[in-house]
Design an enzyme around this catalytic site. Sequence first.
Site, PDB file in Angstrom:
ATOM      1  N   ARG A 209     -15.970 -11.454 -13.073  1.00  0.00           N
ATOM      2  CA  ARG A 209     -14.568 -11.446 -12.610  1.00  0.00           C
ATOM      3  C   ARG A 209     -14.149 -12.867 -12.213  1.00  0.00           C
ATOM      4  O   ARG A 209     -14.860 -13.569 -11.521  1.00  0.00           O
ATOM      5  CB  ARG A 209     -14.445 -10.510 -11.410  1.00  0.00           C
ATOM      6  CG  ARG A 209     -13.047 -10.464 -10.766  1.00  0.00           C
ATOM      7  CD  ARG A 209     -12.920 -11.403  -9.586  1.00  0.00           C
ATOM      8  NE  ARG A 209     -11.670 -11.209  -8.848  1.00  0.00           N
ATOM      9  CZ  ARG A 209     -11.261 -12.015  -7.875  1.00  0.00           C
ATOM     10  NH1 ARG A 209     -11.975 -13.064  -7.528  1.00  0.00           N
ATOM     11  NH2 ARG A 209     -10.145 -11.779  -7.244  1.00  0.00           N
ATOM     12  N   VAL A 210     -13.002 -13.278 -12.708  1.00  0.00           N
ATOM     13  CA  VAL A 210     -12.459 -14.591 -12.356  1.00  0.00           C
ATOM     14  C   VAL A 210     -11.207 -14.366 -11.527  1.00  0.00           C
ATOM     15  O   VAL A 210     -10.345 -13.568 -11.901  1.00  0.00           O
ATOM     16  CB  VAL A 210     -12.147 -15.399 -13.639  1.00  0.00           C
ATOM     17  CG1 VAL A 210     -11.389 -16.668 -13.302  1.00  0.00           C
ATOM     18  CG2 VAL A 210     -13.445 -15.733 -14.378  1.00  0.00           C
TER      19      VAL A 210
ATOM     20  N   THR B  14     -11.263 -18.329   0.609  1.00  0.00           N
ATOM     21  CA  THR B  14     -11.190 -19.414  -0.357  1.00  0.00           C
ATOM     22  C   THR B  14     -10.864 -20.658   0.450  1.00  0.00           C
ATOM     23  O   THR B  14     -10.396 -20.545   1.582  1.00  0.00           O
ATOM     24  CB  THR B  14     -10.014 -19.131  -1.328  1.00  0.00           C
ATOM     25  OG1 THR B  14     -10.302 -17.951  -2.066  1.00  0.00           O
ATOM     26  CG2 THR B  14      -9.719 -20.264  -2.291  1.00  0.00           C
TER      27      THR B  14
END
Length: 366
Positions: free
Chosen positions: A240-241, A212
């Site tokens: 999916r979060v 990320t």
Amino acid sequence: MTPLDRRSFLAASAASVPLLSSIASAQDQGRAKPQAAQSFRPMLIGSGNSIPAVTKAMELMRSGSDPLDSIVAGINIVEDDPNDQSVGYGGLPNEDGVVELDASVLHGPSHKAGSVAALQNIKNPSSVALQVLRRTDHVMLVGEGALKFAKALGFKEENLLTEKSREAWLRWKANLNPGDDWLNADQQIKPGDFNRKQSRAKQLGIPYTTGTIHCSAVDTLGNMSACTSTSGLSWKLAGRVGDSPIIGAGMFCDNEVGSAGATGRGEAVIQSCGAFQVVQHMGNGVEPTEACLRVLQWIADHTKQSFLLDEEGRPNFGVTFYALRKDGAYGSATMRVQKDRPNSERFAVHDGMQARLENCTALFST
Ligand code: GLY
């Protein structure tokens, strides 16, 4: 935490001498008068992949740009980079081979947030999140609604799956089962499965990421902002979060206190309200690195599923927190480093002079 870890974080904290404290101590000694307006040291911190982002953002902040606009412009560079398979264009896809992106932003002075989740076909989710903040009275748009919104604003739709990521997805599919996200009955009782999933992927030459990008900023006026953007957990279930678009999990900012963000296993960061906790600790006077360590320890204390624990009962997954206080003090801590690779987890810092990588303090060494 080993004594060495604690020493290195104390040294790092000492190195980040806040401008305000030096002004305050000079004033205490009667050597300086208060300035008409408080002046802050501009600072940027971010995840290890954010050197291009903090460099761009500092350049923009120096020319007077708002800190949130600046970090989003910086993060766009990494979102556009096909070689970073954890963010934006070229990010690793979900189990269906579709790239789904998550991002969030928080503007300190207005305390407004914007966020998108499971966004397909738009390579700069951070910019879309910024438009959610600017142009709507909502905070979060997901899936088709987020895409519709982005297209209405003129964002270009494109295929985000690069050949490199498609090839990796095909290799993962060909080796399905030990590496997917469906829990098998025996995974409830077998320790170490999360580790095995990652090491098996590594053996097969399949990338596996919870990577990320995060950036936090403070400008010379003391205005703060935060942004986190990701393609999320590789090979995740469609829809999916992760933590990155969740305000208070993947990032949080309180303009009076500080800003924080997270990378790594999003499920753990959501379940701990990670970035919110880091900022709360700073608000209570805890130093930035110690604030990150406390939340990592909280996660370790609350991780109960055996397949997420190593033989010693510690989390077998990675999470890293980044913390920037309003006065410019900063820090970062990570769940674990290998003893033989103490420099493996690093974070980016730009102090207005130069961008550099510093070592994250580790909660555990293995
Ligand atoms: N931290 C990124 C994710 O879990 O989606």
